[in-house]
Motif scaffolding. Structure first.
Motif, PDB file in Angstrom:
ATOM      1  N   ARG A  41      36.707  41.236  53.172  1.00 14.44           N
ATOM      2  CA  ARG A  41      38.070  40.679  52.857  1.00 14.44           C
ATOM      3  C   ARG A  41      38.400  39.738  53.988  1.00 14.44           C
ATOM      4  O   ARG A  41      38.869  38.779  53.779  1.00 14.44           O
ATOM      5  CB  ARG A  41      38.990  41.684  52.527  1.00 14.44           C
ATOM      6  CG  ARG A  41      38.822  42.622  51.155  1.00 14.44           C
ATOM      7  CD  ARG A  41      38.245  41.971  50.051  1.00 14.44           C
ATOM      8  NE  ARG A  41      38.672  42.633  48.816  1.00 14.44           N
ATOM      9  CZ  ARG A  41      37.049  43.396  48.202  1.00 14.44           C
ATOM     10  NH1 ARG A  41      36.055  43.160  49.050  1.00 14.44           N
ATOM     11  NH2 ARG A  41      37.538  44.093  47.275  1.00 14.44           N
ATOM     12  N   GLN A  91      45.244  52.530  48.648  1.00 13.08           N
ATOM     13  CA  GLN A  91      45.075  51.684  47.457  1.00 13.08           C
ATOM     14  C   GLN A  91      46.090  50.519  47.265  1.00 13.08           C
ATOM     15  O   GLN A  91      45.824  49.326  46.569  1.00 13.08           O
ATOM     16  CB  GLN A  91      44.932  52.680  46.197  1.00 13.08           C
ATOM     17  CG  GLN A  91      46.358  53.217  45.898  1.00 13.08           C
ATOM     18  CD  GLN A  91      46.209  54.786  46.495  1.00 13.08           C
ATOM     19  OE1 GLN A  91      45.549  55.025  47.401  1.00 13.08           O
ATOM     20  NE2 GLN A  91      46.925  55.543  45.801  1.00 13.08           N
ATOM     21  N   ASP A 119      43.451  42.176  47.768  1.00 16.48           N
ATOM     22  CA  ASP A 119      42.867  41.433  46.427  1.00 16.48           C
ATOM     23  C   ASP A 119      43.679  40.678  45.646  1.00 16.48           C
ATOM     24  O   ASP A 119      43.042  39.697  45.297  1.00 16.48           O
ATOM     25  CB  ASP A 119      42.013  42.612  45.694  1.00 16.48           C
ATOM     26  CG  ASP A 119      41.172  43.271  46.404  1.00 16.48           C
ATOM     27  OD1 ASP A 119      40.693  42.777  47.533  1.00 16.48           O
ATOM     28  OD2 ASP A 119      40.492  44.157  46.079  1.00 16.48           O
ATOM     29  N   SER A 147      48.778  44.219  54.888  1.00 16.90           N
ATOM     30  CA  SER A 147      47.620  45.270  54.649  1.00 16.90           C
ATOM     31  C   SER A 147      46.465  45.484  55.790  1.00 16.90           C
ATOM     32  O   SER A 147      45.953  46.515  55.549  1.00 16.90           O
ATOM     33  CB  SER A 147      47.044  44.495  53.366  1.00 16.90           C
ATOM     34  OG  SER A 147      45.929  43.501  53.693  1.00 16.90           O
ATOM     35  N   GLY A 168      38.682  46.619  52.853  1.00 22.14           N
ATOM     36  CA  GLY A 168      37.956  46.323  51.923  1.00 22.14           C
ATOM     37  C   GLY A 168      36.747  45.588  52.516  1.00 22.14           C
ATOM     38  O   GLY A 168      36.830  44.835  53.782  1.00 22.14           O
ATOM     39  N   GLN A 194      44.936  47.880  49.691  1.00 20.37           N
ATOM     40  CA  GLN A 194      43.731  47.003  48.870  1.00 20.37           C
ATOM     41  C   GLN A 194      44.349  46.271  47.899  1.00 20.37           C
ATOM     42  O   GLN A 194      43.757  44.898  47.729  1.00 20.37           O
ATOM     43  CB  GLN A 194      42.857  48.338  48.372  1.00 20.37           C
ATOM     44  CG  GLN A 194      41.528  47.668  47.817  1.00 20.37           C
ATOM     45  CD  GLN A 194      40.584  47.170  48.961  1.00 20.37           C
ATOM     46  OE1 GLN A 194      40.032  47.878  49.676  1.00 20.37           O
ATOM     47  NE2 GLN A 194      40.543  45.634  49.086  1.00 20.37           N
TER      48      GLN A 194
END
Length: 412
Positions: free
Chosen positions: A119, A55, A62, A112, A116, A58
């Motif tokens: 992405r 998380q 984002d 990261s 996702g 992610q």
């Protein structure tokens, strides 16, 4: 010119009302997205990299895309551009924002891994458009002309005298011949011919090629003679800055003032910049599926590719890796010394997490502190451009660049 219209982020922006990016809204959006980025980065630092919860990776990806959207929105609203004050009055504001946007997205992707759905594709399409725009801008500095028009300076091939030479094959082996050689558990050199079909052999000596394809991309660069030094650090740098400050200046006998060697080392540059991945191909040898043993306990899920790019004098201290390795020398040459796993007791590994790295400097040995090193048996070589070196798992190896060098390692 609408420089982002072709990418996914640009399509998002084109659907927004014209008054969304007022100065107030821009500042508020920047602050909120930056706060999310900071939160994600701080949380990631609390864990060993391989253990970071999904998380947080992610969120970093984002939130960075959101931050990029607010930055790219400036290109669509010139009135907002005029309201902002330049931090550098001589720098074009669109150029600065384009570079900062690439920085944000590249940094997020490197840290990261771009998790996702869509992405990575979104980020790469946006960066490619921005890089194309920046590459089209004129440059006035002499060092930029050297980068845009010149080539890596490669003198007559360097050779280091070797007393225990690595086995050098007479010709490029077939796949089956390679598999048979693998059974011997010894390193060997594959002569020129195995990678001559790579576009990289023609393209990568060109500084202008790197500037046009990736000049504004941000990559992790190691600063310091080797990663075992206390002063060693890692820094995110634009590729063009890395070339100018640590390749061109050194080749011309200059100094960037830092006195530090810089090395783009063990980085999956080809995942980050697919256009460079198009210049190489994984050697067929890397799909031979060797048998597991005490030195090779687990195969990677896929072939692991890493770039090694730096000026003369970059060093990888004596260390070993858990996989079979084919090292392709694309540009320049390197001196490499290897020790079998059976010599480990003479090589004084560090304790703890760096147990795969030796404390000794094999080219400037301190026999008083490390007396058993005198007994260690080794083989060595000068690996020239176009050649491949096969290294078995857990073989210790020390590597030094003899001039500006670009290598690609393939772990399998």
């Amino acid at each position: 010119m609408n420089i982002y219209r072709l990418d996914t982020i640009g399509r998002i922006l084109s659907d927004l009302p014209n008054n969304v990016f007022t100065r107030h809204n821009f500042k508020a959006s920047q602050q909120r997205s930056k706060a999310l980025v900071d939160l994600a980065q701080e949380s990631i630092l609390l864990y060993p990299y391989k253990s970071v919860p999904a998380q947080w990776r992610q969120l970093l990806m984002d939130a960075s895309i959101l931050q990029a959207i607010t930055m790219l929105g400036l290109f669509q609203h010139s009135s907002t551009l005029l309201e902002l004050q330049l931090r550098d009055g001589d720098q074009d504001i669109k150029q600065r924002i384009a570079r900062e946007t690439i920085n944000v997205l590249d940094t997020a992707m490197i840290i990261s891994g771009a998790p996702g759905p869509q992405r990575r594709e979104t980020v790469l399409a946006s960066i490619d458009t921005l890089q194309a725009y920046l590459s089209s801008l004129p440059s006035s500095s002499s060092s930029s002309h050297r980068l845009r028009d010149g080539f890596i300076h490669l003198p007559a091939p360097h050779t280091v005298h070797t007393t225990h030479p690595v086995n050098r094959l007479d010709k490029v082996p077939s796949f089956l011949a390679f598999v048979q050689l693998l059974q011997n558990g010894q390193p060997f050199i594959i002569p020129q011919g195995a990678i001559e079909h790579w576009p990289a052999r023609d393209k990568w000596p060109s500084l202008s090629y790197f500037v046009s394809v990736a000049g504004d991309r941000v990559v992790p660069v190691e600063l310091g003679s080797k990663y075992t030094d206390s002063a060693w650090q890692q820094k995110m740098m634009r590729v063009e800055d890395f070339l100018r400050e640590h390749v061109v200046l050194q080749e011309e006998g200059g100094d960037d003032g830092s006195g530090q060697t810089a090395y783009l080392a063990q980085h999956d540059l080809f995942y980050q910049i697919p256009k460079l991945a198009d210049d190489i191909s994984v050697p067929d040898y890397c799909y031979c599926e060797p048998e597991l043993n005490e030195n090779y306990k687990e195969a990677p899920v896929d072939v692991i590719q890493n770039a090694w790019f730096g000026p003369q004098g970059t060093v990888s201290p004596l260390h070993h890796d858990p996989y079979h390795n084919v090292l392709a020398q694309v540009v320049g040459s390197k001196y490499i010394r290897l020790y079998a796993p059976s010599e480990t007791h003479c090589l004084y590994p560090y304790e703890g997490i760096m147990s795969n790295t030796s404390q000794v400097d094999v080219e400037h040995p301190d026999f008083d502190s490390f007396p058993l090193l005198k007994e260690a048996q080794f083989v060595d070589c000068t690996l020239q451009a176009g050649e491949l070196l096969y290294m078995p798992p857990k073989w210790w190896h020390y590597v030094r660049s003899l001039e500006t060098s670009f290598s690609v390692s393939f772990w399998f």
